[in-house]
Scaffold this motif. Sequence first.
Motif, PDB file in Angstrom:
ATOM      1  N   ALA A 116      54.393  23.678  62.323  1.00 23.08           N
ATOM      2  CA  ALA A 116      55.298  22.544  62.502  1.00 23.08           C
ATOM      3  C   ALA A 116      56.013  22.542  63.851  1.00 23.08           C
ATOM      4  CB  ALA A 116      56.343  22.535  61.379  1.00 23.08           C
ATOM      5  N   GLY A 117      55.752  23.541  64.681  1.00 23.05           N
ATOM      6  CA  GLY A 117      56.526  23.671  65.921  1.00 23.05           C
ATOM      7  C   GLY A 117      56.103  22.788  67.048  1.00 23.05           C
ATOM      8  N   GLY A 118      54.928  22.163  66.960  1.00 19.82           N
ATOM      9  CA  GLY A 118      54.489  21.274  68.029  1.00 19.82           C
ATOM     10  C   GLY A 118      54.492  21.968  69.374  1.00 19.82           C
ATOM     11  N   SER A 119      54.958  21.267  70.390  1.00 19.99           N
ATOM     12  CA  SER A 119      54.914  21.769  71.758  1.00 19.99           C
ATOM     13  C   SER A 119      55.728  23.042  71.943  1.00 19.99           C
ATOM     14  CB  SER A 119      55.398  20.698  72.731  1.00 19.99           C
ATOM     15  OG  SER A 119      56.688  20.242  72.369  1.00 19.99           O
ATOM     16  N   PHE A 120      56.789  23.243  71.151  1.00 15.51           N
ATOM     17  CA  PHE A 120      57.559  24.480  71.259  1.00 15.51           C
ATOM     18  C   PHE A 120      56.667  25.689  70.986  1.00 15.51           C
ATOM     19  CE2 PHE A 120      59.882  27.907  69.132  1.00 15.51           C
ATOM     20  CZ  PHE A 120      60.817  28.228  70.105  1.00 15.51           C
ATOM     21  N   SER A 121      55.886  25.632  69.916  1.00 16.20           N
ATOM     22  CA  SER A 121      54.996  26.740  69.586  1.00 16.20           C
ATOM     23  C   SER A 121      53.892  26.887  70.620  1.00 16.20           C
ATOM     24  CB  SER A 121      54.383  26.524  68.198  1.00 16.20           C
ATOM     25  OG  SER A 121      55.370  26.543  67.191  1.00 16.20           O
ATOM     26  N   TYR A 122      53.367  25.755  71.121  1.00 13.89           N
ATOM     27  CA  TYR A 122      52.259  25.819  72.076  1.00 13.89           C
ATOM     28  C   TYR A 122      52.693  26.511  73.371  1.00 13.89           C
ATOM     29  CZ  TYR A 122      50.905  21.974  68.945  1.00 13.89           C
ATOM     30  OH  TYR A 122      50.646  21.192  67.855  1.00 13.89           O
ATOM     31  N   ASP A 272      53.247  12.463  69.800  1.00 18.36           N
ATOM     32  CA  ASP A 272      53.478  13.908  69.810  1.00 18.36           C
ATOM     33  C   ASP A 272      54.133  14.386  68.521  1.00 18.36           C
ATOM     34  OD1 ASP A 272      55.663  12.331  71.021  1.00 18.36           O
ATOM     35  OD2 ASP A 272      56.723  14.250  71.070  1.00 18.36           O
ATOM     36  N   ALA A 273      54.850  13.486  67.840  1.00 20.09           N
ATOM     37  CA  ALA A 273      55.500  13.876  66.588  1.00 20.09           C
ATOM     38  C   ALA A 273      54.469  14.239  65.518  1.00 20.09           C
ATOM     39  CB  ALA A 273      56.408  12.752  66.082  1.00 20.09           C
ATOM     40  N   THR A 420      60.435  14.140  77.272  1.00 15.53           N
ATOM     41  CA  THR A 420      59.121  14.023  76.641  1.00 15.53           C
ATOM     42  C   THR A 420      58.008  14.159  77.662  1.00 15.53           C
ATOM     43  OG1 THR A 420      60.114  12.534  75.018  1.00 15.53           O
ATOM     44  CG2 THR A 420      57.721  12.585  75.134  1.00 15.53           C
ATOM     45  N   LEU A 421      58.132  13.490  78.812  1.00  9.67           N
ATOM     46  CA  LEU A 421      57.109  13.605  79.850  1.00  9.67           C
ATOM     47  C   LEU A 421      57.026  15.037  80.378  1.00  9.67           C
ATOM     48  CD1 LEU A 421      57.714  10.295  81.843  1.00  9.67           C
ATOM     49  CD2 LEU A 421      55.757  10.850  80.401  1.00  9.67           C
ATOM     50  N   PHE A 422      58.169  15.701  80.505  1.00  7.41           N
ATOM     51  CA  PHE A 422      58.169  17.089  80.959  1.00  7.41           C
ATOM     52  C   PHE A 422      57.422  17.974  79.960  1.00  7.41           C
ATOM     53  CE2 PHE A 422      60.315  21.298  81.090  1.00  7.41           C
ATOM     54  CZ  PHE A 422      59.891  21.679  82.355  1.00  7.41           C
ATOM     55  N   VAL A 423      57.617  17.729  78.667  1.00 12.01           N
ATOM     56  CA  VAL A 423      56.909  18.509  77.651  1.00 12.01           C
ATOM     57  C   VAL A 423      55.413  18.212  77.705  1.00 12.01           C
ATOM     58  CG1 VAL A 423      56.622  18.854  75.173  1.00 12.01           C
ATOM     59  CG2 VAL A 423      58.913  18.725  76.145  1.00 12.01           C
ATOM     60  N   PHE A 424      55.032  16.930  77.878  1.00 13.05           N
ATOM     61  CA  PHE A 424      53.612  16.593  78.009  1.00 13.05           C
ATOM     62  C   PHE A 424      52.997  17.345  79.194  1.00 13.05           C
ATOM     63  CE2 PHE A 424      54.120  12.084  76.016  1.00 13.05           C
ATOM     64  CZ  PHE A 424      54.381  12.676  74.801  1.00 13.05           C
TER      65      PHE A 424
END
Length: 584
Positions: A116-122, A272-273, A420-424
């Motif tokens: 469930a962590g999405g980009s944080f886990s990646y 991304d959600a 959001t763009l920074f995370v992408f």
Amino acid sequence: MAARSSSFSTFKSYLHALSDTPHRLRRRACSVSTSLEETNRLRARSGSEMKRTLDWRDLIGFGVGGMVGAGVFVTTGRASHFCAGPAVILSYAIAGVCALLSAFCYTEFAVDMPVAGGSFSYIRVTFGEFPAFLTGANLIVDYVLSNAAVARGFTSYLGTALGLPANVQLRLAVHGLPKGYNEIDLIAVVVVLLITFVICYSTKESSWLNMSLTALHILFIAFVIAVGFWRGKLINFTEPGDPENAGGFFPFGASGVFNGAAVVYVSYIGYDAMSTMAEEVENPAKNIPIGVTGSVMIVTVLYCLMAASVSALLPYDLIDADAPFSGAFKEGPSGMKWVSNVIGVGASFGIVTSLLVAMLGQARYMCVIGRSCVVPTWFAQVHPSTSTPVNASSFLGVLTAAIALLTDLDILLDLVSIGTLFVFYMVANAVIYRRYVAIGTTNPWPTLSFLFCFSLTCIMFTLLWRFAPSGKPKAVMLGACVAAAVALLQVFLFMVPQARKPENWGVPFMPWIPSISIFLNIFLLGALHRGSYLRFGFFSGLTVLVYVMYSVHSSFDAEEEGVLCEKAGESIKESVERVVVHIL
């Protein structure tokens, strides 16, 4: 052996922890997690597990519902009137391709690590704990602020749907409060709290509600598109309302199309959600790629048709930049003013669905950040009856409602994209790094050098595009940047072999697709205003302070207790375990 005392057990213990901060930063800031740790041991910290009840249909519903909100009803006007003209149709197509490329990067991670962590886990399994916390914290701030703004926007569109005059306010004015905080929006608070209750109750029921409202929203959009084509004129695609303005399908040239793509890209934010729901998806290897790519493609087609319909109704220079669709029906063919009320109803449904998906996503981000011990583990708890992260959902829901109650967030609508763009951008870098670097077995510096040089080249291109005066020198310098980027890609491709292959689904044409995504995200970041960067810098500084004062000590304690692993040896262990699993 005596148990080690926590850094926060007494004030003296905390002072000792602060004095040891440099050592703890060296040990924890760049410590990476592993796929096995994320999908097994850390999940156990939530107590109960999230149930796998979603399939690709649910994901497509969440994706479409999350993206097709009220944003398209605003961005179309700005992009058409100021940037691209009728070619805004192509702007949406280009932005859709950009979103699809980023979605590919998310999909590879989500299939490999269905958590469930999405980009944080990646980012945590790639670059380490501190970069993950920095990006994750900024993303949650963006979620909360944007959700509060969207909730207040629901009140405005509700007034349009009810046909209320512009001077009739559904908010309560309080004259004793400062401007910007003096309009109490009780409707926004009720909407946020109701959605919070729904997402706490059940993810599957949330999906049913989302699909029902999304279906109604799509029906309203289809109606608007059909009426636009029925009452529109082909001549509006090529002739302006004012003969003195530039005409043709490309009144602002090719550069205007790309500038328009930068403006409308914000309408795609939301897919991304879906990656945060990977932990609740049945057969992730099959359902996640279909759900993510399918939703982006459906939304791209809808947006292009909407842009075409409004361009058919009015010449681009007569389109209202702030209310393109309702304005087009008011100023366009006679007898169609009532359609603006229909648009208000459709936008209201879109706001609810986008809010629902975003609030689902923000809660799951916070839940997994809690599992990693960089925020209190109370946020990681999953309720045994509902199988949802109730604590994270409730806390962020109440916080969002409190901000939406008083704060006028119109000024922040342009600021919510930067995180959001920074995370992408970070996820695109992470997917390349993870493919070409196996920590402990391969040298990371060639890959890091490529990512740094490629990003620098993209930044130079973006600065030239934005600020260099038009002319042949600008074209030559832009061409040189493109040539340098392609050369870097080719050299990297032939000199650095891939260290790992995805077991189920991977980004095709590696490293071209994530590299293009890196460029596009940098290019879009260059289109944001100065205030966005000031806000990003402020919250990033606050995030660093929280990490140094709390998070690094909490995760250090967790490592000492055996909850979290050290970096050394974990990736090798993971590789061995993967080989054993593959052989068995």
